[in-house]
Design a protein around this motif. Structure first.
Motif, PDB file in Angstrom:
ATOM      1  N   LEU A 232      50.096 -39.392 -16.324  1.00 57.34           N
ATOM      2  CA  LEU A 232      50.904 -40.555 -15.937  1.00 57.34           C
ATOM      3  C   LEU A 232      52.213 -40.129 -15.279  1.00 57.34           C
ATOM      4  N   PHE A 233      52.777 -39.046 -15.779  1.00 53.54           N
ATOM      5  CA  PHE A 233      54.014 -38.545 -15.173  1.00 53.54           C
ATOM      6  C   PHE A 233      53.768 -38.156 -13.716  1.00 53.54           C
ATOM      7  N   ALA A 234      52.721 -37.355 -13.507  1.00 57.27           N
ATOM      8  CA  ALA A 234      52.471 -36.833 -12.160  1.00 57.27           C
ATOM      9  C   ALA A 234      52.065 -37.952 -11.200  1.00 57.27           C
ATOM     10  N   ALA A 235      51.376 -38.970 -11.735  1.00 55.40           N
ATOM     11  CA  ALA A 235      50.870 -40.023 -10.858  1.00 55.40           C
ATOM     12  C   ALA A 235      52.019 -40.853 -10.292  1.00 55.40           C
ATOM     13  N   GLY A 236      53.025 -41.126 -11.121  1.00 51.77           N
ATOM     14  CA  GLY A 236      54.099 -41.988 -10.645  1.00 51.77           C
ATOM     15  C   GLY A 236      53.640 -43.427 -10.604  1.00 51.77           C
ATOM     16  N   GLU A 237      52.654 -43.700  -9.750  1.00 53.10           N
ATOM     17  CA  GLU A 237      52.125 -45.054  -9.645  1.00 53.10           C
ATOM     18  C   GLU A 237      51.198 -45.353 -10.824  1.00 53.10           C
ATOM     19  N   PRO A 238      50.868 -46.626 -11.018  1.00 49.39           N
ATOM     20  CA  PRO A 238      49.911 -46.960 -12.090  1.00 49.39           C
ATOM     21  C   PRO A 238      48.561 -46.268 -11.858  1.00 49.39           C
ATOM     22  N   VAL A 239      47.951 -45.759 -12.928  1.00 45.75           N
ATOM     23  CA  VAL A 239      46.661 -45.078 -12.837  1.00 45.75           C
ATOM     24  C   VAL A 239      45.630 -45.854 -13.651  1.00 45.75           C
ATOM     25  N   GLU A 240      44.403 -45.966 -13.129  1.00 46.92           N
ATOM     26  CA  GLU A 240      43.355 -46.641 -13.890  1.00 46.92           C
ATOM     27  C   GLU A 240      43.107 -45.907 -15.204  1.00 46.92           C
ATOM     28  N   THR A 241      43.059 -46.695 -16.260  1.00 52.74           N
ATOM     29  CA  THR A 241      42.836 -46.123 -17.587  1.00 52.74           C
ATOM     30  C   THR A 241      41.572 -45.279 -17.609  1.00 52.74           C
ATOM     31  N   VAL A 242      40.548 -45.747 -16.896  1.00 57.65           N
ATOM     32  CA  VAL A 242      39.269 -45.054 -16.931  1.00 57.65           C
ATOM     33  C   VAL A 242      39.393 -43.649 -16.316  1.00 57.65           C
ATOM     34  N   LYS A 243      40.252 -43.501 -15.332  1.00 60.67           N
ATOM     35  CA  LYS A 243      40.427 -42.175 -14.721  1.00 60.67           C
ATOM     36  C   LYS A 243      41.120 -41.225 -15.693  1.00 60.67           C
ATOM     37  N   VAL A 244      42.113 -41.759 -16.388  1.00 57.88           N
ATOM     38  CA  VAL A 244      42.788 -40.950 -17.397  1.00 57.88           C
ATOM     39  C   VAL A 244      41.770 -40.497 -18.443  1.00 57.88           C
ATOM     40  N   ALA A 245      40.945 -41.448 -18.876  1.00 59.34           N
ATOM     41  CA  ALA A 245      39.949 -41.151 -19.906  1.00 59.34           C
ATOM     42  C   ALA A 245      39.002 -40.052 -19.445  1.00 59.34           C
ATOM     43  N   GLN A 246      38.483 -40.198 -18.239  1.00 57.86           N
ATOM     44  CA  GLN A 246      37.555 -39.193 -17.706  1.00 57.86           C
ATOM     45  C   GLN A 246      38.190 -37.808 -17.675  1.00 57.86           C
ATOM     46  N   ALA A 247      39.433 -37.766 -17.228  1.00 59.65           N
ATOM     47  CA  ALA A 247      40.082 -36.469 -17.070  1.00 59.65           C
ATOM     48  C   ALA A 247      40.284 -35.772 -18.411  1.00 59.65           C
ATOM     49  N   ILE A 248      40.570 -36.540 -19.469  1.00 54.44           N
ATOM     50  CA  ILE A 248      40.797 -35.876 -20.751  1.00 54.44           C
ATOM     51  C   ILE A 248      39.510 -35.823 -21.572  1.00 54.44           C
ATOM     52  N   GLY A 249      38.414 -36.259 -20.969  1.00 58.34           N
ATOM     53  CA  GLY A 249      37.119 -36.149 -21.640  1.00 58.34           C
ATOM     54  C   GLY A 249      36.972 -37.090 -22.812  1.00 58.34           C
ATOM     55  N   ALA A 250      37.500 -38.298 -22.685  1.00 56.90           N
ATOM     56  CA  ALA A 250      37.376 -39.284 -23.758  1.00 56.90           C
ATOM     57  C   ALA A 250      36.956 -40.609 -23.136  1.00 56.90           C
ATOM     58  N   ASP A 251      36.717 -41.629 -23.953  1.00 53.49           N
ATOM     59  CA  ASP A 251      36.413 -42.926 -23.350  1.00 53.49           C
ATOM     60  C   ASP A 251      37.674 -43.782 -23.309  1.00 53.49           C
ATOM     61  N   GLU A 252      37.533 -44.923 -22.620  1.00 50.37           N
ATOM     62  CA  GLU A 252      38.699 -45.756 -22.385  1.00 50.37           C
ATOM     63  C   GLU A 252      39.355 -46.234 -23.671  1.00 50.37           C
ATOM     64  N   GLU A 253      38.500 -46.641 -24.640  1.00 51.27           N
ATOM     65  CA  GLU A 253      39.069 -47.138 -25.900  1.00 51.27           C
ATOM     66  C   GLU A 253      39.943 -46.091 -26.563  1.00 51.27           C
ATOM     67  N   THR A 254      39.449 -44.867 -26.547  1.00 47.45           N
ATOM     68  CA  THR A 254      40.222 -43.799 -27.189  1.00 47.45           C
ATOM     69  C   THR A 254      41.611 -43.717 -26.558  1.00 47.45           C
ATOM     70  N   VAL A 255      41.624 -43.744 -25.214  1.00 49.00           N
ATOM     71  CA  VAL A 255      42.914 -43.675 -24.528  1.00 49.00           C
ATOM     72  C   VAL A 255      43.800 -44.838 -24.953  1.00 49.00           C
TER      73      VAL A 255
END
Lengths: 246, 190, 190
Positions: free
Chosen positions: B13-36
C-alpha cells in the motif's frame, strides 16, 4: 587471418574496443605499440563491416587517429610529437578504464538496492509559482533553447553511409603497386602517385605505402619527385619489415 | 506487533500510493481476500499504538494508506514551499518557447530544445505558468499549451504584446530573425 | 514513542513521496535543520521497533521514505511492476563520469567515453538520475549536469561523499597503479 571471435561483441566506443584489444593481445597499456594496435583495430573494423554492423562515426575517427599516430611515428625527426600523441591516447585509455570500473561498481550497487517510494499524495495544494523575474530571463532562455536544439539535430544518415560502406585498401597492395610502377619507370612525380586513387581509403593506403618505402630506403622523395632506389632489389612487399596490414 | 503479512500489506500500500484492489494485495501475499480484510483492523490498531500517523482506508474493493487530517496543514506548508524554488534553465526555455509561439505543442517545444520536455511542461502547468489550450487541427490532433495570466504577473507583463522582441531580430545573421520562415520550427503554428 | 515533531516529519515525507529538502521539512515543523536531522535516527528506531517496514533515507540535503528491500518481490507482484531493467553499460558510464565530476558538461562526458552521449544523457534525465545544473561560465556557455537525489537512492548512497574512492586513487587496492592526474576529468573535485 585470425578468427575474429569478438565479431559480434558490442563495444561502447572506440576506447572500449581498444582496451579490449590491448587486453586480448597482452599489449602494454603504458607503452602501446601503435602498429600492432592499428592492425588489430582495422581487422575489427573490417570484420564489423563484413558483418554489416553499423559502425558509429567515432570508430572511424579513431581509425584515422591511429593511422595519424603511426604516420607521425614513421617520420624522421618527429619523435617528440609521436610520443605526445601516444601519451595522449594512453591517458585517454587509462581514464576510460577508470570510468568503466566505476560504472561496473555502480551497476553492482544498483542491483543491490531495490527500494520503492511513493507517488506524492494527492491533495489540494496551491502550487502556483511565487517568484517574479525580469522578462529578459525569458529572452535569454529562448536564445539558448534555439541554439541548442539546432546543434542537436543529427546529421543525415547518408552523410555516413559513404564512409562506412567504402572498401578498405590494404597498404601492402599499394606498396606492391608502387614498386611495380617505379621499378619500370625509375621515377615519378609525387602527385602522380595519387592521381588514380578515387577514394579516401586508397589515398591513405598509398600515402602510408610511400612512408613505408621511404623508411625501408626503397624510394626517396625529393622536390616532388619519387625515385626508385636500385641498390635494393626484390620488389616483394612481404620482405618489408613490419608490414602486416592484411 | 506488526507481523509479516501486515508488513507485506503495508509495503504494497505504501509503494502503490493510489488505492490498490484488495484482491491484488491478497494474491501478492499468498492469501485470500478475507484474510487481508481481517488483517486490516489489526494493522490499523498497531499503527495507532505505535504512533504512526497514518490511516488505512477501505474504498469499495480497494485499499489505501493515507496521512491523517490533523497533519494536513504542516504537509501543505512543507510542500507549498516548493513554489519558492527558482525556475530551472529547462523550465525557462520551455516557457520562452511557449510564450513566443503560443499555442504550442509539446512536439514543437521539444523540436526547438532538442530534448524531451514532458516533465518540464507538466511542472509548469502545476506552477500555473502554462495551461492547456485545446487540441490543434493537425495530424494526431496534438494538445497545445499557452501561457497563463499568472505567467504575465511572474514576468511583470500586462499582456503578451509586451514581450520584448527576440534577440537577433534586428540585423543579426542569427537564425532568430523575425518573423521566422513559415516552415521553420520556430514559426508560430497558425 | 513517536512524538509530535516525528509525526510531522513522517507525515510530510509520506505525503511528499518524492525527496524533500530537509530545510523545508524544518521550516514546516517550525524547527531548524539540525533539529530535524537529530530526530531522524530516533524516528527510524521507533519505526523499526514498531515493526513499520519503512526506511528513512537521507539523500544529500533531502529526505525520503522508502520500503525495505526485503519486500521488493511482494510489491512487484502486487503492483505488476516490471522488474526494473538494469541500467545499460553506457548509462552507467555516463553516471560514473557525472557523479565524480559534477557539475559536468556533455562535452566532458563524451571526451572520457570517446563516443556521442547525448541520447544517454537525455534518457538519464528522463529517468531522473541526472538533471540540468545550469550553464557553465565557459566558452559557449555549455549546459552542465549533475546527479539527483534519485541517483543517490538508486545506488544506496546517503550523499555524494559516500561514493567509493576512484580505482587507482590513494588507499584503494584497485588494479590501476597510477592515480589519475589532478586535472583528469575523473579526479574528484576538491
Amino acid at each position: 587471418m585470425e578468427q575474429l571471435s569478438f565479431r559480434t561483441a558490442e563495444f561502447e566506443g572506440p576506447l572500449d574496443l581498444l582496451l579490449h584489444l590491448i587486453a586480448k593481445h597482452k599489449l602494454d597499456i603504458y607503452d602501446v605499440q601503435i602498429s600492432a594496435l592499428l592492425e588489430q583495430y582495422m581487422a575489427y573494423i573490417r570484420a564489423a563491416q563484413d558483418a554489416n554492423l553499423e559502425l558509429a562515426s567515432e570508430f572511424l575517427e579513431m581509425a584515422s587517429r591511429l593511422v595519424y599516430i603511426k604516420t607521425v611515428s614513421l617520420l624522421p625527426r618527429h619523435e617528440e610529437e609521436s610520443r605526445q600523441l601516444k601519451t595522449e591516447l594512453q591517458g585517454q585509455l587509462l581514464e576510460y578504464q577508470v570510468c568503466k570500473q566505476v560504472a561496473a561498481g555502480l551497476g553492482e550497487r544498483g542491483q543491490r538496492f531495490r527500494r520503492f517510494v511513493r507517488a506524492p499524495e494527492k491533495m489540494e495544494i496551491d502550487t502556483a509559482y511565487r517568484l517574479t523575474h525580469p522578462v529578459k530571463l525569458l529572452c535569454d532562455a529562448y536564445r539558448d533553447a534555439v541554439g541548442r536544439g539546432k546543434r542537436r539535430l543529427p546529421p543525415p544518415s547518408q552523410a555516413f553511409s559513404g564512409i562506412v560502406a567504402r572498401r578498405v585498401v590494404s597498404v601492402s597492395s599499394r606498396i606492391v603497386h608502387l614498386l611495380k610502377r617505379l621499378y619500370r619507370s625509375g621515377q615519378a612525380s609525387y602527385g602522380s602517385l595519387f592521381e588514380t586513387s578515387t577514394d579516401r581509403s586508397e589515398l591513405v593506403a598509398t600515402f602510408l605505402a610511400v612512408l613505408e618505402l621511404v623508411k625501408a630506403k626503397r624510394i626517396t622523395v625529393e622536390d616532388g619527385q619519387v625515385r626508385f632506389d636500385r641498390t635494393h632489389h626484390s620488389p616483394d612487399a612481404s620482405t618489408m619489415g613490419e608490414l602486416r596490414y592484411d | 506487533m506488526i507481523d509479516l503479512p501486515q508488513k507485506q500489506i503495508f509495503s504494497v500500500l505504501f509503494a502503490a500510493g493510489e488505492p490498490v484492489e484488495t484482491v491484488k494485495v491478497a494474491q501478492a501475499i499468498g492469501a485470500d481476500e478475507e484474510t487481508v480484510l481481517r488483517y486490516l483492523p489489526i494493522l490499523q490498531d498497531n499503527l495507532e499504538q505505535a504512533g504512526v500517523p497514518l490511516q488505512l482506508l477501505r474504498l469499495g474493493d480497494k485499499l489505501q494508506l493515507s496521512t491523517l487530517e490533523a497533519f494536513a496543514p504542516v504537509i501543505q506548508d512543507a510542500l507549498a514551499l516548493r513554489r519558492n524554488v527558482p525556475l530551472s534553465q529547462a523550465a525557462l526555455e520551455v516557457l520562452a518557447v511557449a510564450a513566443y509561439n503560443q499555442p504550442v505543442t509539446r512536439a514543437l517545444i521539444e523540436q526547438v530544445r532538442g530534448v524531451d520536455s514532458s516533465g518540464v511542461v507538466n511542472s509548469l502547468i502545476e506552477k500555473q505558468l502554462l495551461e492547456e489550450a485545446g487540441r490543434l487541427d493537425l495530424p494526431g490532433r496534438p494538445l497545445s499549451y499557452r501561457t497563463t495570466a499568472h505567467f504575465l504577473r511572474t514576468f511583470g507583463l500586462d499582456s503578451l504584446e509586451q514581450l520584448p522582441p527576440l534577440p537577433g531580430a534586428e540585423g543579426s545573421d542569427a537564425p532568430l530573425d523575425a518573423p521566422p520562415a513559415a516552415d521553420s520550427p520556430l514559426a508560430p503554428i497558425t
